[in-house]
Design an enzyme around this catalytic site. Structure first.
Site, mmCIF file in Angstrom:
data_model
loop_
_atom_site.group_PDB
_atom_site.id
_atom_site.type_symbol
_atom_site.label_atom_id
_atom_site.label_comp_id
_atom_site.label_asym_id
_atom_site.label_seq_id
_atom_site.Cartn_x
_atom_site.Cartn_y
_atom_site.Cartn_z
ATOM 1 N N SER A 43 0.827 -1.201 0.000
ATOM 2 C CA SER A 43 0.000 0.000 0.000
ATOM 3 C C SER A 43 0.864 1.255 0.000
ATOM 4 C CB SER A 43 -0.915 0.018 1.228
ATOM 5 O OG SER A 43 -1.605 1.245 1.312
ATOM 6 N N HIS B 87 -0.892 -1.436 -4.127
ATOM 7 C CA HIS B 87 -2.246 -1.133 -3.664
ATOM 8 C C HIS B 87 -2.417 0.378 -3.580
ATOM 9 C CE1 HIS B 87 -6.055 -2.330 -1.943
ATOM 10 N NE2 HIS B 87 -5.887 -1.449 -0.964
ATOM 11 N N ASP C 74 -4.981 3.369 -2.598
ATOM 12 C CA ASP C 74 -6.186 3.749 -1.857
ATOM 13 C C ASP C 74 -6.671 5.127 -2.275
ATOM 14 O OD1 ASP C 74 -6.649 1.533 -0.074
ATOM 15 O OD2 ASP C 74 -4.825 2.110 0.969
ATOM 16 N N MET D 159 -9.392 7.997 -1.477
ATOM 17 C CA MET D 159 -10.309 8.476 -0.433
ATOM 18 C C MET D 159 -10.811 9.864 -0.790
ATOM 19 S SD MET D 159 -8.090 7.453 2.915
ATOM 20 C CE MET D 159 -6.980 6.040 2.885
ATOM 21 N N HIS E 121 -8.446 0.717 -4.642
ATOM 22 C CA HIS E 121 -9.498 0.571 -3.641
ATOM 23 C C HIS E 121 -10.245 1.897 -3.564
ATOM 24 C CE1 HIS E 121 -10.518 -0.084 0.920
ATOM 25 N NE2 HIS E 121 -11.587 -0.100 0.145
ATOM 26 N N MET F 22 -12.552 4.149 -1.964
ATOM 27 C CA MET F 22 -13.261 4.509 -0.735
ATOM 28 C C MET F 22 -13.930 5.855 -0.986
ATOM 29 S SD MET F 22 -10.556 3.269 2.183
ATOM 30 C CE MET F 22 -9.060 3.403 1.180
ATOM 31 N N MET G 31 -12.097 -5.354 4.991
ATOM 32 C CA MET G 31 -11.451 -4.308 5.771
ATOM 33 C C MET G 31 -11.358 -4.750 7.223
ATOM 34 S SD MET G 31 -10.465 -1.986 3.764
ATOM 35 C CE MET G 31 -9.867 -0.930 5.080
ATOM 36 N N ASP H 298 -7.156 -6.071 4.339
ATOM 37 C CA ASP H 298 -6.504 -4.767 4.409
ATOM 38 C C ASP H 298 -6.773 -4.134 5.759
ATOM 39 O OD1 ASP H 298 -5.394 -2.296 3.990
ATOM 40 O OD2 ASP H 298 -6.719 -1.710 2.361
#
Length: 221
Positions: free
Chosen positions: A8, A32, A34, A36, A65, A67, A136, A174
């Protein structure tokens, strides 16, 4: 199924993103990423321009991912900019089947992500359509949180559902994954471990990855 390590980049030195990924890519299986938005989770990270830049710097698969709220408005662009896998939260869209198949039609793997409070049984109508489930094991939004112990039970339940249906669906975990719990996660069904601090902030990450990959998963449930 051999366990995979997803590093990540939320935990890396973002001022040296390309160098950080190149430093570890020989020892990991995927990057990975993320995303957000400050709405679905209480944090803001990075988005499409960073993914586009990162895609030029590594040949490894990139798992994105999302979010974010309204993920259906963005999946096309994330795949276009280099995502090989896209995880969409069950909690963010009323049209999960549609978005899962849109991701797959675009040529990427489709994962559905579950927050810690979301039960596995809610996946019963979508599990045969997805390539993987992202469990998660912390509340999403920030790197470096402590693993939620009840996540093990969720992983076992998910593994049983997958096995009972004769599927080969991946289970990505994760949040709070480290050298202390990696083995038990694998034994309970995890096939992809997301690690941030354990890779980018760990001088002994090569040995950690080697020891994790020696583990063999066992049937859970």
């Amino acid at each position: 199924m051999m366990v995979k390590i997803a590093a990540s980049i939320l935990a890396c030195d973002l001022a040296r993103l390309a160098d950080e990924v190149k430093r570890v890519e020989e020892h990991i299986d995927m990057v990975h990423f993320d995303v957000m938005d400050g709405h679905f989770v209480p944090n803001i990270s990075f988005g499409l321009p960073v993914l586009k830049a990162l895609r030029k710097e590594t040949s490894l698969p990139i798992s994105v991912h999302l979010m974010i709220t309204n993920p259906e408005d963005y999946v096309d662009r994330f795949v276009e900019e280099g995502a090989d896998m896209v995880a969409v939260h069950y909690e963010t869209t009323p049209h999960l089947h549609r978005i899962v198949h849109r991701i797959k039609d675009l040529g990427a793997k489709a994962f559905v992500a579950l927050n810690p409070h979301t039960p596995v049984f809610l996946l019963s109508e979508i599990i045969t359509d997805v390539d993987g489930v992202l469990v998660m094991s912390v509340n999403p939004g920030f790197s470096g949180q402590r693993f939620i112990a009840r996540s093990l039970e969720k992983i076992r339940s998910l593994k049983k559902m997958i096995r009972d249906l004769g599927l080969e669906t991946e289970i990505m975990v994760d949040g709070g994954v480290n050298e202390e719990n990696a083995s038990i996660l694998i034994k309970n069904g995890a096939t992809i471990l997301v690690m941030g601090y354990g890779i980018f902030k760990n001088e002994n990450y090569v040995e950690l990855v080697r020891s994790i990959k020696q583990e063999r998963g066992e049937s859970a449930g």
